[in-house]
Design an enzyme around this catalytic site. Structure first.
Site, PDB file in Angstrom:
ATOM      1  N   TYR A   1      11.364 -83.133 -46.030  1.00  0.00           N
ATOM      2  CA  TYR A   1      10.521 -83.870 -45.079  1.00  0.00           C
ATOM      3  C   TYR A   1       9.307 -83.019 -44.752  1.00  0.00           C
ATOM      4  CZ  TYR A   1       9.172 -86.322 -40.736  1.00  0.00           C
ATOM      5  OH  TYR A   1       8.498 -87.009 -39.755  1.00  0.00           O
TER       6      TYR A   1
ATOM      7  N   LYS B   1       5.931 -75.875 -35.272  1.00  0.00           N
ATOM      8  CA  LYS B   1       7.060 -75.403 -34.461  1.00  0.00           C
ATOM      9  C   LYS B   1       6.822 -74.023 -33.825  1.00  0.00           C
ATOM     10  CE  LYS B   1       9.968 -78.321 -37.362  1.00  0.00           C
ATOM     11  NZ  LYS B   1      10.415 -79.429 -36.503  1.00  0.00           N
TER      12      LYS B   1
ATOM     13  N   ASP C   1       6.095 -75.478 -47.544  1.00  0.00           N
ATOM     14  CA  ASP C   1       6.109 -76.085 -46.210  1.00  0.00           C
ATOM     15  C   ASP C   1       7.023 -75.218 -45.341  1.00  0.00           C
ATOM     16  OD1 ASP C   1       7.066 -79.349 -44.823  1.00  0.00           O
ATOM     17  OD2 ASP C   1       6.593 -77.411 -43.902  1.00  0.00           O
TER      18      ASP C   1
HETATM   19  P1  KE4 Z   1       5.858 -82.531 -37.072  1.00  0.00           P
HETATM   20  O1  KE4 Z   1       4.743 -83.485 -37.478  1.00  0.00           O
HETATM   21  O2  KE4 Z   1       7.097 -83.257 -36.588  1.00  0.00           O
HETATM   22  O3  KE4 Z   1       5.379 -81.455 -36.102  1.00  0.00           O
HETATM   23  O4  KE4 Z   1       6.286 -81.719 -38.382  1.00  0.00           O
HETATM   24  C1  KE4 Z   1       6.671 -82.409 -39.529  1.00  0.00           C
HETATM   25  C2  KE4 Z   1       7.538 -81.500 -40.376  1.00  0.00           C
HETATM   26  C3  KE4 Z   1       6.985 -80.936 -41.514  1.00  0.00           C
HETATM   27  N1  KE4 Z   1       7.710 -80.099 -42.300  1.00  0.00           N
HETATM   28  C4  KE4 Z   1       9.002 -79.798 -41.996  1.00  0.00           C
HETATM   29  C5  KE4 Z   1       9.768 -78.875 -42.884  1.00  0.00           C
HETATM   30  C6  KE4 Z   1       9.607 -80.357 -40.840  1.00  0.00           C
HETATM   31  O5  KE4 Z   1      10.897 -80.055 -40.558  1.00  0.00           O
HETATM   32  C7  KE4 Z   1       8.866 -81.209 -40.009  1.00  0.00           C
HETATM   33  C8  KE4 Z   1       9.458 -81.860 -38.778  1.00  0.00           C
HETATM   34  N2  KE4 Z   1      10.818 -81.601 -38.530  1.00  0.00           N
HETATM   35  C9  KE4 Z   1      11.553 -82.622 -37.805  1.00  0.00           C
HETATM   36  C10 KE4 Z   1      13.004 -82.157 -37.683  1.00  0.00           C
HETATM   37  N3  KE4 Z   1      13.672 -82.254 -38.899  1.00  0.00           N
HETATM   38  C11 KE4 Z   1      10.938 -82.908 -36.474  1.00  0.00           C
HETATM   39  C12 KE4 Z   1      11.832 -83.678 -35.511  1.00  0.00           C
HETATM   40  C13 KE4 Z   1      11.332 -85.084 -35.319  1.00  0.00           C
HETATM   41  O6  KE4 Z   1      10.881 -85.723 -36.295  1.00  0.00           O
HETATM   42  O7  KE4 Z   1      11.415 -85.544 -34.148  1.00  0.00           O
END
Ligand code: KE4
Length: 428
Positions: free
Chosen positions: A144, A267, A239
């Site tokens: 993701y 994060k 990533d």
């Molecule tokens: P954000 O746009 O949510 O800040 O980041 C996207 C993203 C990109 N790359 C990786 C490896 C990530 O894990 C994420 C976002 N992680 C999720 C949890 N698996 C965020 C939680 C959510 O979607 O509410």
């Protein structure tokens, strides 16, 4: 544990916010029940609307590596807020955190700050396409990279939890430029390069996957991707939104001693405020506006409050690198404790772990990609999740997420967690 007030708050939220949440995974859809509303948090603990104290393994999905409401971060943000919240013009704090991040992370000369991991990954792909003049990318099933169109092709995290690997709204035109490979399937990646000669701009990967639960790269996998990218002129994008500043000061590049071409962050880099970033060596970053033709922008990018939170967090991680070893030891202790209990109860399980990332899979198959992660017994995970919650332990509400340990967790907290597994195991 009682959750009456959380339930009432959720009912009210559902009137005004789709699904009552601002990010789908929070809605508990994959584990059932209604989400816990959090009132405050401190250190390793969440305090919910019903007054329950919960040991937290979500850590806001990664940022809270030093524990919640960490004093230096709070002081930095409150101090900065008194001077104004956003100016839309450059500030010195942005340079300070950029200089620090560049000193901590291998193989980057410049970094651009944005407001989320999605924005970081989206921009990194545009930069790779602009730099190479190519259009296709390779991503991995179950990984993701945020919710921009190019990535919602068998994405991990919420998209997998909802079993909607290809989200409506993503056009065929977009999907055709995203090629899918299996995590740890180097032969599959080779085949994609063969079939799309000189068309692939980049391979984007979570160097340690955290959106299928935690999945580690097999020996030689990342090195193989590096070689394929070198042979073809494609860029390798790590990533590191989850792994950056969590697995080591220099993230997965340092841990695995592999150089990516572009690295994305989120994060931890924002200390709990909305920050994402992408970084690379000068020859790539100098293609970015206003220096070069690849456009990217943002009203609140480099926001003073967010920058001050991130600077406080990165500064402490930079000054206290022993935190990473301490977190690894705590995570190993938890791994051993959970495995001891589940084994004693003859419950088939696999536990994947690296650094302070860990996940429990109720399967007897080795979990090394999306397909094997999906063999997990989700009914058993649901019972496990709620059993632990009833014992005051808040795990991520999905089997397709990594848990995150934070520096504020004590060994007593870990023992309480292991004891909660003991009490929950009998009902699995
Ligand atoms: P954000 O746009 O949510 O800040 O980041 C996207 C993203 C990109 N790359 C990786 C490896 C990530 O894990 C994420 C976002 N992680 C999720 C949890 N698996 C965020 C939680 C959510 O979607 O509410």
């Amino acid at each position: 544990m009682k959750y009456q007030r959380s339930s009432a708050l959720f009912t009210e939220a559902e009137k005004y916010i789709p699904g009552g949440v601002n990010s789908p995974v929070r809605a508990f859809k994959s584990v059932g029940g209604t989400p816990v509303f959090i009132e405050k948090a401190k250190g390793a603990y969440l305090y919910d609307a019903d007054g329950n104290r919960l040991i937290d393994y979500i850590a806001s999905w990664g940022p809270m590596i030093l524990g919640h409401a960490h004093e230096p971060v709070i002081r930095a943000v409150t101090g900065k807020a008194e001077k104004g919240t956003s100016f839309g013009m450059p500030t010195e704090t942005e340079t300070e955190i950029a200089r620090l991040a560049v000193s901590m992370v291998p193989n980057i000369d410049k970094i651009r700050f944005v407001n989320s991991g999605t924005e970081a990954c989206m921009s990194a792909v545009r930069l790779a396409r602009g730099y190479t003049g190519r259009e296709k990318i390779i991503k991995f099933a179950g990984c993701y990279h945020g919710h921009s169109d190019a990535f919602l092709i068998q994405a991990g995290s919420g998209a997998v939890t909802f079993g909607s690997p290809n989200s409506p709204g993503v056009t065929r035109g977009t999907a055709q430029d995203t090629l899918l490979a299996g995590y740890n399937d180097l032969e599959g990646v080779k085949a994609l390069f063969e079939a799309n000669k000189n068309e692939i701009a980049a391979v984007i990967i979570e160097p340690v996957a955290g959106n299928m639960g935690c999945i580690l790269p097999e020996e030689g996998f990342l090195q193989g991707l590096r070689a394929l990218c070198d042979d073809s002129g494609a860029l390798l994008i790590f990533d590191e939104v989850m792994t950056g500043f969590r697995l080591a000061r220099g993230g997965a590049q340092e841990l695995f001693n592999i150089q990516a071409d572009i690295v994305t962050f989120g994060k931890v880099i924002g200390g709990g405020l909305p920050v994402g970033a992408f970084a690379a060596r000068n020859e790539i970053m100098n293609h970015l506006a206003p220096l070069g033709p690849v456009y990217q922008a943002g009203t609140l990018s480099g926001n003073p409050l967010a920058m001050s939170a991130g600077l406080a967090m990165l500064s402490e991680l930079n000054d206290r690198p022993e935190i990473f070893k301490s977190l690894e030891e705590k995570t190993l202790y938890l791994h051993k404790g959970i495995s001891r209990v589940l084994t004693r109860h003859d419950i088939p399980h696999r536990i994947n772990r690296l650094g302070s990332m860990i996940s429990v899979h109720f399967t007897d198959e080795e979990v090394k990609d999306f397909g094997s992660a999906a063999t997990g017994n989700n009914d058993r995970f649901k019972k496990f999740f709620h059993g632990m919650l009833n014992e005051g332990i808040h795990l991520p509400p999905s089997a397709f997420e990594s848990w995150f340990l934070n520096d504020a967790l004590s060994y007593d907290d870990l023992d309480l967690t292991i004891n909660a597994v003991e009490k929950t195991a009998i009902s699995l």
